[in-house]
Design a protein around this motif. Structure first.
Motif, short mmCIF file in Angstrom:
data_model
loop_
_atom_site.label_atom_id
_atom_site.label_comp_id
_atom_site.label_asym_id
_atom_site.label_seq_id
_atom_site.Cartn_x
_atom_site.Cartn_y
_atom_site.Cartn_z
N GLU A 1 10.95 8.64 -7.76
CA GLU A 1 10.89 10.07 -8.07
C GLU A 1 9.50 10.63 -7.77
O GLU A 1 9.36 11.69 -7.17
N GLN A 2 8.47 9.89 -8.16
CA GLN A 2 7.10 10.34 -7.87
C GLN A 2 6.84 10.32 -6.37
O GLN A 2 6.18 11.22 -5.83
N TYR A 3 7.36 9.31 -5.71
CA TYR A 3 7.14 9.17 -4.27
C TYR A 3 7.79 10.32 -3.50
O TYR A 3 7.19 10.87 -2.57
N GLU A 4 9.01 10.70 -3.90
CA GLU A 4 9.67 11.81 -3.21
C GLU A 4 8.94 13.13 -3.44
O GLU A 4 8.92 13.99 -2.58
N ARG A 5 8.36 13.28 -4.61
CA ARG A 5 7.59 14.50 -4.90
C ARG A 5 6.41 14.64 -3.94
O ARG A 5 6.02 15.75 -3.57
N PHE A 6 5.79 13.52 -3.58
CA PHE A 6 4.57 13.55 -2.77
C PHE A 6 4.75 12.85 -1.43
O PHE A 6 3.77 12.46 -0.80
N TYR A 7 5.99 12.70 -0.98
CA TYR A 7 6.27 11.93 0.24
C TYR A 7 5.53 12.50 1.44
O TYR A 7 5.05 11.77 2.30
N HIS A 8 5.45 13.81 1.52
CA HIS A 8 4.79 14.47 2.66
C HIS A 8 3.46 15.09 2.26
O HIS A 8 2.98 16.01 2.92
N GLY A 9 2.88 14.62 1.16
CA GLY A 9 1.61 15.16 0.73
C GLY A 9 1.73 15.98 -0.54
O GLY A 9 2.81 16.15 -1.10
N ALA A 10 0.60 16.50 -0.98
CA ALA A 10 0.57 17.28 -2.21
C ALA A 10 1.11 18.69 -1.95
O ALA A 10 0.94 19.24 -0.86
#
Length: 476
Positions: A433-442
């Motif tokens: 879940e955290q990874y998908e939130r920031f998968y393409h950056g902040a």
């Protein structure tokens, strides 16, 4: 010619320096923290050799992700290959070999980006693409700098010496996703650098067994898994993230891509279609992942006997709408494809749609997980500790009796709910879940970039056209 899974695993036994829990990992293909995921990656290579998938996954003997697309049809064919591999891990392996393969193809599409007044890395970029494609290599990348403050420049990878035959670098990069499973790793910097940061403006690709190169693994969810029945996802698809540390690592000149040029070091990602290719692979995988999660929701509500309740039906409809939305972004990016370098570098997925997908995915995934958790209720909490409870001669009959559901045997129900918990509530799930939130950056980065991607002027002009169409003297 694509290689087999067996050949891929053999290549991992090269003495690379991987550390976990204070222990030097001798062989990632046999260690309990990495072996199942390594086998899952090997399975991807075997799919490319199978009669069923060879024509989808490969063209002219190489994986389609390594080809430079020349038309929308080529993008569609490449996406079909992405889809096969993403379905093999149900969307939970993100940085599979096809991810950076798209990046290498982008470098080959516009090699002149690597040519500067002081260093010409164009031939090296082309050689990287050929090497990866011809040898069917798994290339990872690390492009995130560790947080450093004033006077702490030694934390970030930098050039510490220059020799006749290459350079020496030291420092670190963060979040090397999948790097411990890769054959090579591209080291670079995607964020803008100041002109005075020339020492840090370097990009290169080296084998993962290069002397002085160390990978420090985060907690392994695979190592913590009880087994496939209890942790069906984390036990097989934990691609891992590692800190990459260089201690006087020698990089031959032929493997250097950019050197002491802050503009070229950023341009290799943004002035080639590399980032757009990344999003194409990632958006296909994201679509697949939402399909899987929605399928879980359907299976759980049918098992629970709640599927026909109006609120549940509406929730399922909302999830299916999310799947369609994720799919639409993939198709729209392909339909709005753009010429690269005036068409000389082929085509790339549309910038505006690709950038917008980053916003959608980061915001949609937590909503989807939350929706499915609501549908799951407390059933995913009260589960046997492990499969051993079901197999125990005395405990097994009790579990079988009290944890069944109407029309569903206890083993089948527990198996489904354990899969759901691994996807939704485990530590592995929290990382995703955290990874998908920031998968393409902040968000503050990609939301700002969306403003630059195009479309703003057309929106403003349309609103202005309405304003220009009437005034104080306009009739009622």
């Amino acid at each position: 010619m694509t290689r087999s899974g067996r050949e891929y695993l053999a290549a991992l036994r090269d003495g690379r320096e991987v550390w976990l829990d204070g222990e030097r990992v001798k062989d990632v293909t046999r260690h309990r923290a990495f072996r199942n995921t390594a086998a899952s990656v090997a399975h991807l290579y075997d799919l490319a050799q199978s009669d069923e998938h060879r024509d989808v996954l490969t063209v002219d003997g190489v994986h389609r992700a390594y080809t430079v697309p020349r038309s929308r049809e080529d993008l569609v064919a490449r996406r079909a290959a992405y889809k096969v591999w993403s379905e093999a891990s149900f969307g939970f392996l993100g940085r599979t070999p096809d991810y950076m393969a798209g990046g290498a193809a982008a470098f080959a599409a516009v090699p002149q980006v690597f040519t500067t007044g002081s260093f010409d890395g164009a031939d090296n970029a082309l050689a990287l693409h050929r090497r990866l494609a011809d040898d069917d290599l798994y290339c990872a990348f690390t492009i995130t700098n560790p947080h450093s403050g004033e006077g702490e420049d030694d934390l970030v990878i930098r050039v510490v010496a220059e020799k006749d035959d290459g350079i020496v670098v030291s420092g670190a990069k963060m979040i090397g996703t999948g790097a411990v499973f890769a054959d090579e790793v591209v080291v670079g910097t995607i964020e803008p650098l100041a002109p005075e940061d020339a020492d840090h403006a370097v990009s290169f690709s080296v084998p993962t067994d290069t002397p002085g190169l160390t990978f420090v693994s985060r907690t392994s969810y695979e190592a913590q898994a009880r087994g496939v029945f209890d942790n069906p996802l984390s036990s097989r698809f934990d691609e891992n993230d590692s800190l990459l540390v260089c201690e006087n690592v020698f990089v031959p000149w032929e493997r250097v891509l950019t050197y002491r040029n802050v503009d070229a070091t950023a341009a290799m990602w943004w002035q080639t279609p590399a980032y757009l290719n990344f999003v194409h692979q990632a958006s296909t995988r994201f679509w697949t992942k939402l399909e899987f999660l929605t399928g879980l929701a359907l299976l759980m509500t049918r098992t629970n006997g709640t599927y026909k309740l109006p609120p549940v039906t509406q929730a399922v409809g909302r999830l299916l709408g999310m799947v369609a939305q994720a799919k639409a972004f993939v198709l729209a990016a392909e339909a709005s494809c753009e010429p690269v370098d005036g068409g000389r570098g082929g085509v790339a997925p549309g910038t505006e749609i690709s950038y917008a997908q980053r916003i959608m995915a980061g915001e949609l995934y937590p909503r989807a997980v939350r929706e499915i958790k609501q549908l799951a209720g407390g059933a995913v909490i009260q589960l046997p500790a492990s499969a051993e409870d079901l197999l125990h001669p005395e405990l097994g009959p009790l579990v079988t009796k009290y944890l069944r559901a109407p029309g569903t045997a206890a083993e089948e129900r527990i198996k489904l709910l354990k899969l759901a918990w691994d996807a939704l509530g485990s530590e592995f799930a929290a990382r995703h879940e955290q990874y998908e939130r920031f998968y393409h950056g902040a968000p503050h980065v990609y939301l700002t970039m969306q403003t630059w991607a195009g479309g703003a002027e057309a929106c403003e002009n349309l609103a202005q056209a309405c304003l220009d169409g009437y005034g104080l003297g306009t009739g009622q």
